[in-house]
Design a protein around this motif. Sequence first.
Motif, PDB file in Angstrom:
ATOM      1  N   ILE A 194       5.647  -4.745  -3.627  1.00 36.69           N
ATOM      2  CA  ILE A 194       4.682  -4.546  -4.710  1.00 36.69           C
ATOM      3  C   ILE A 194       3.259  -4.809  -4.230  1.00 36.69           C
ATOM      4  O   ILE A 194       2.330  -4.063  -4.571  1.00 36.69           O
ATOM      5  N   ALA A 195       3.066  -5.840  -3.426  1.00 35.15           N
ATOM      6  CA  ALA A 195       1.737  -6.100  -2.869  1.00 35.15           C
ATOM      7  C   ALA A 195       1.260  -4.906  -2.046  1.00 35.15           C
ATOM      8  O   ALA A 195       0.085  -4.511  -2.115  1.00 35.15           O
ATOM      9  N   ARG A 196       2.154  -4.343  -1.274  1.00 31.22           N
ATOM     10  CA  ARG A 196       1.784  -3.178  -0.456  1.00 31.22           C
ATOM     11  C   ARG A 196       1.367  -2.009  -1.348  1.00 31.22           C
ATOM     12  O   ARG A 196       0.348  -1.340  -1.084  1.00 31.22           O
ATOM     13  N   TYR A 197       2.128  -1.751  -2.401  1.00 31.80           N
ATOM     14  CA  TYR A 197       1.787  -0.656  -3.307  1.00 31.80           C
ATOM     15  C   TYR A 197       0.462  -0.919  -4.022  1.00 31.80           C
ATOM     16  O   TYR A 197      -0.356  -0.002  -4.195  1.00 31.80           O
ATOM     17  N   VAL A 198       0.231  -2.150  -4.444  1.00 30.19           N
ATOM     18  CA  VAL A 198      -1.025  -2.463  -5.128  1.00 30.19           C
ATOM     19  C   VAL A 198      -2.204  -2.219  -4.202  1.00 30.19           C
ATOM     20  O   VAL A 198      -3.214  -1.610  -4.597  1.00 30.19           O
ATOM     21  N   HIS A 199      -2.093  -2.677  -2.961  1.00 27.76           N
ATOM     22  CA  HIS A 199      -3.193  -2.438  -2.016  1.00 27.76           C
ATOM     23  C   HIS A 199      -3.396  -0.943  -1.791  1.00 27.76           C
ATOM     24  O   HIS A 199      -4.540  -0.455  -1.740  1.00 27.76           O
ATOM     25  N   THR A 200      -2.309  -0.196  -1.657  1.00 24.32           N
ATOM     26  CA  THR A 200      -2.411   1.247  -1.444  1.00 24.32           C
ATOM     27  C   THR A 200      -3.154   1.914  -2.593  1.00 24.32           C
ATOM     28  O   THR A 200      -4.030   2.765  -2.383  1.00 24.32           O
ATOM     29  N   PHE A 201      -2.825   1.527  -3.820  1.00 30.27           N
ATOM     30  CA  PHE A 201      -3.469   2.140  -4.981  1.00 30.27           C
ATOM     31  C   PHE A 201      -4.927   1.702  -5.104  1.00 30.27           C
ATOM     32  O   PHE A 201      -5.789   2.509  -5.487  1.00 30.27           O
ATOM     33  N   LEU A 202      -5.221   0.454  -4.780  1.00 26.75           N
ATOM     34  CA  LEU A 202      -6.616   0.013  -4.800  1.00 26.75           C
ATOM     35  C   LEU A 202      -7.436   0.803  -3.778  1.00 26.75           C
ATOM     36  O   LEU A 202      -8.526   1.305  -4.089  1.00 26.75           O
ATOM     37  N   ALA A 203      -6.914   0.926  -2.566  1.00 28.67           N
ATOM     38  CA  ALA A 203      -7.637   1.643  -1.521  1.00 28.67           C
ATOM     39  C   ALA A 203      -7.829   3.110  -1.887  1.00 28.67           C
ATOM     40  O   ALA A 203      -8.898   3.690  -1.650  1.00 28.67           O
ATOM     41  N   ALA A 204      -6.801   3.716  -2.488  1.00 37.54           N
ATOM     42  CA  ALA A 204      -6.864   5.138  -2.829  1.00 37.54           C
ATOM     43  C   ALA A 204      -7.797   5.424  -3.999  1.00 37.54           C
ATOM     44  O   ALA A 204      -8.205   6.574  -4.198  1.00 37.54           O
ATOM     45  N   THR A 205      -8.117   4.394  -4.781  1.00 33.37           N
ATOM     46  CA  THR A 205      -9.002   4.592  -5.930  1.00 33.37           C
ATOM     47  C   THR A 205     -10.396   4.022  -5.676  1.00 33.37           C
ATOM     48  O   THR A 205     -11.134   3.712  -6.617  1.00 33.37           O
ATOM     49  N   GLY A 206     -10.746   3.882  -4.390  1.00 39.15           N
ATOM     50  CA  GLY A 206     -12.119   3.582  -4.040  1.00 39.15           C
ATOM     51  C   GLY A 206     -12.471   2.143  -3.760  1.00 39.15           C
ATOM     52  O   GLY A 206     -13.640   1.820  -3.540  1.00 39.15           O
ATOM     53  N   TRP A 207     -11.467   1.255  -3.728  1.00 40.31           N
ATOM     54  CA  TRP A 207     -11.749  -0.149  -3.448  1.00 40.31           C
ATOM     55  C   TRP A 207     -11.798  -0.391  -1.944  1.00 40.31           C
ATOM     56  O   TRP A 207     -10.936   0.064  -1.195  1.00 40.31           O
ATOM     57  N   ALA A 208     -12.811  -1.136  -1.509  1.00 44.04           N
ATOM     58  CA  ALA A 208     -12.910  -1.596  -0.121  1.00 44.04           C
ATOM     59  C   ALA A 208     -13.386  -3.042  -0.164  1.00 44.04           C
ATOM     60  O   ALA A 208     -14.249  -3.393  -0.967  1.00 44.04           O
ATOM     61  N   PHE A 209     -12.831  -3.862   0.683  1.00 42.70           N
ATOM     62  CA  PHE A 209     -13.106  -5.298   0.637  1.00 42.70           C
ATOM     63  C   PHE A 209     -13.669  -5.782   1.965  1.00 42.70           C
ATOM     64  O   PHE A 209     -13.265  -5.323   3.038  1.00 42.70           O
ATOM     65  N   ASP A 210     -14.570  -6.752   1.857  1.00 40.84           N
ATOM     66  CA  ASP A 210     -15.092  -7.388   3.066  1.00 40.84           C
ATOM     67  C   ASP A 210     -14.048  -8.306   3.686  1.00 40.84           C
ATOM     68  O   ASP A 210     -13.993  -8.455   4.913  1.00 40.84           O
ATOM     69  N   GLU A 211     -13.228  -8.923   2.802  1.00 42.51           N
ATOM     70  CA  GLU A 211     -12.204  -9.849   3.277  1.00 42.51           C
ATOM     71  C   GLU A 211     -10.915  -9.642   2.489  1.00 42.51           C
ATOM     72  O   GLU A 211     -10.939  -9.427   1.269  1.00 42.51           O
ATOM     73  N   ILE A 212      -9.793  -9.695   3.201  1.00 42.21           N
ATOM     74  CA  ILE A 212      -8.469  -9.597   2.591  1.00 42.21           C
ATOM     75  C   ILE A 212      -7.698 -10.853   2.957  1.00 42.21           C
ATOM     76  O   ILE A 212      -7.418 -11.110   4.139  1.00 42.21           O
ATOM     77  N   GLY A 213      -7.368 -11.666   1.953  1.00 47.26           N
ATOM     78  CA  GLY A 213      -6.587 -12.875   2.177  1.00 47.26           C
ATOM     79  C   GLY A 213      -5.125 -12.634   1.894  1.00 47.26           C
ATOM     80  O   GLY A 213      -4.768 -11.837   1.019  1.00 47.26           O
ATOM     81  N   VAL A 214      -4.273 -13.327   2.617  1.00 50.01           N
ATOM     82  CA  VAL A 214      -2.828 -13.147   2.510  1.00 50.01           C
ATOM     83  C   VAL A 214      -2.162 -14.523   2.486  1.00 50.01           C
ATOM     84  O   VAL A 214      -2.500 -15.402   3.293  1.00 50.01           O
ATOM     85  N   HIS A 215      -1.214 -14.714   1.553  1.00 47.32           N
ATOM     86  CA  HIS A 215      -0.424 -15.949   1.539  1.00 47.32           C
ATOM     87  C   HIS A 215       0.982 -15.634   1.053  1.00 47.32           C
ATOM     88  O   HIS A 215       1.171 -14.892   0.081  1.00 47.32           O
ATOM     89  N   ASP A 216       1.961 -16.205   1.736  1.00 48.04           N
ATOM     90  CA  ASP A 216       3.358 -16.058   1.345  1.00 48.04           C
ATOM     91  C   ASP A 216       4.122 -17.242   1.919  1.00 48.04           C
ATOM     92  O   ASP A 216       3.757 -17.777   2.984  1.00 48.04           O
ATOM     93  N   LEU A 217       5.175 -17.653   1.235  1.00 44.73           N
ATOM     94  CA  LEU A 217       6.014 -18.729   1.765  1.00 44.73           C
ATOM     95  C   LEU A 217       6.728 -18.310   3.036  1.00 44.73           C
ATOM     96  O   LEU A 217       7.138 -19.144   3.834  1.00 44.73           O
ATOM     97  N   SER A 218       6.870 -17.004   3.223  1.00 40.96           N
ATOM     98  CA  SER A 218       7.543 -16.484   4.418  1.00 40.96           C
ATOM     99  C   SER A 218       6.501 -16.016   5.427  1.00 40.96           C
ATOM    100  O   SER A 218       5.735 -15.075   5.164  1.00 40.96           O
ATOM    101  N   ALA A 219       6.466 -16.652   6.578  1.00 45.19           N
ATOM    102  CA  ALA A 219       5.547 -16.236   7.640  1.00 45.19           C
ATOM    103  C   ALA A 219       5.867 -14.816   8.099  1.00 45.19           C
ATOM    104  O   ALA A 219       4.964 -14.049   8.462  1.00 45.19           O
ATOM    105  N   ARG A 220       7.144 -14.458   8.036  1.00 44.97           N
ATOM    106  CA  ARG A 220       7.539 -13.116   8.452  1.00 44.97           C
ATOM    107  C   ARG A 220       6.971 -12.062   7.500  1.00 44.97           C
ATOM    108  O   ARG A 220       6.505 -11.000   7.926  1.00 44.97           O
TER     109      ARG A 220
END
Length: 385
Positions: A194-220
């Motif tokens: 779901i995170a991947r799809y959300v980012h894809t849709f944000l990018a496709a609708t004109g969003w660009a970010f200076d910084e992208i933070g990531v956190h998950d309990l799984s390092a993998r």
Amino acid sequence: MTTTDARTTATPTRAPARSPAAPATPDPAPVDRRTASPEPFAVPPLSVPPFAVIPGEQVRQALQGREEHLVKVVEETYRLHGAGRSVNPPSTFLRFADRPSSRMIALPASIGGADPVDGLKWISSFPGNVSADLPRASAVLILNDPVTGYPFACLESSIISASRTAASAALAADWLTRGRSRPPRVGFFGTGLIARYVHTFLAATGWAFDEIGVHDLSARSCAGFRLYLEQSGAPGRITVHDDPESLIRLSDLVVFATVADRPHVEDPAWFAHAPVVLHISLRDLAPRVLLASTNIVDDVDHCLRAATSPHLTEQLTGDRRFIHGTLDDVMAGRVTVGGDGPVVFSPFGLGVLDLAVGKYVYDEVNRSGDLQVIDHFFHEVRRYG
């Protein structure tokens, strides 16, 4: 079971053999039943629509690269729902005593408007799949002809479900940031599909970010999501955060896409910088975080149930005054969202969105001429043989 090409068996653009929007035969003249001769075996001018199966690859092809259009489909569906031109009963949950973290959910729904359709999404959520590198959710979607009630298509729906969720998130991000500066920093709390799809849709609708933070309990999972970001060519510096507090405090747009079944983020001070929060996974935020925020949902009655964070907040406070409105209220101008505090969007996920996106997929596959119709799927199609 055999399949045939829909070009010889199905109508070119619509599933129902008889559509209220474009009837194949004119309506018969009214009959006065008090004087007319009885016709006990008269056959109404209806027929059973052909039944098609649309596998995941065809769904992917129909949706890939259409993110901007899908956001518009979701927006229009929210507006129809807000205008009362839909039916969206409460979802039904199937739970298991021996598998308490797993569940299956039935989402029946109906959409009116110019292109009506009824149907049902049947989706399972098995968090244990993640440890085996399988997606947590799997789903099918059934579309029904609103004239006869017959099902006319079964679609693989995990892609549809992820797409409508991401389209809803992108739509909310757009509308809920219109009263403030465009967020330069985004943080993803949970790094699955779901995170991947959300980012894809944000990018496709004109969003660009200076910084992208990531956190998950799984390092993998973090590593996999970071690789996806790098391969997608996403601009901005990518930072993996070891703790959730730093992710939230350093993000102006926060996306929660976890498998949490109870609140685990409890400190309102983490949100003191007034971010916009897309609370997609619904159960991450403690009530006191919501009570310190402006709260927007997709549907109040649906969202305040099933132990979601808004539901727990209602149980704690005894009322719903902490809910400021729906996304449709914001789009219609009935609710104004300012930029002086955190804003949380909590979408329960409405079945009407699955129907709208699923019907779009059906029409696209049908137009391509590649619809796989199952011959004689319905065997008994005459009442008297």
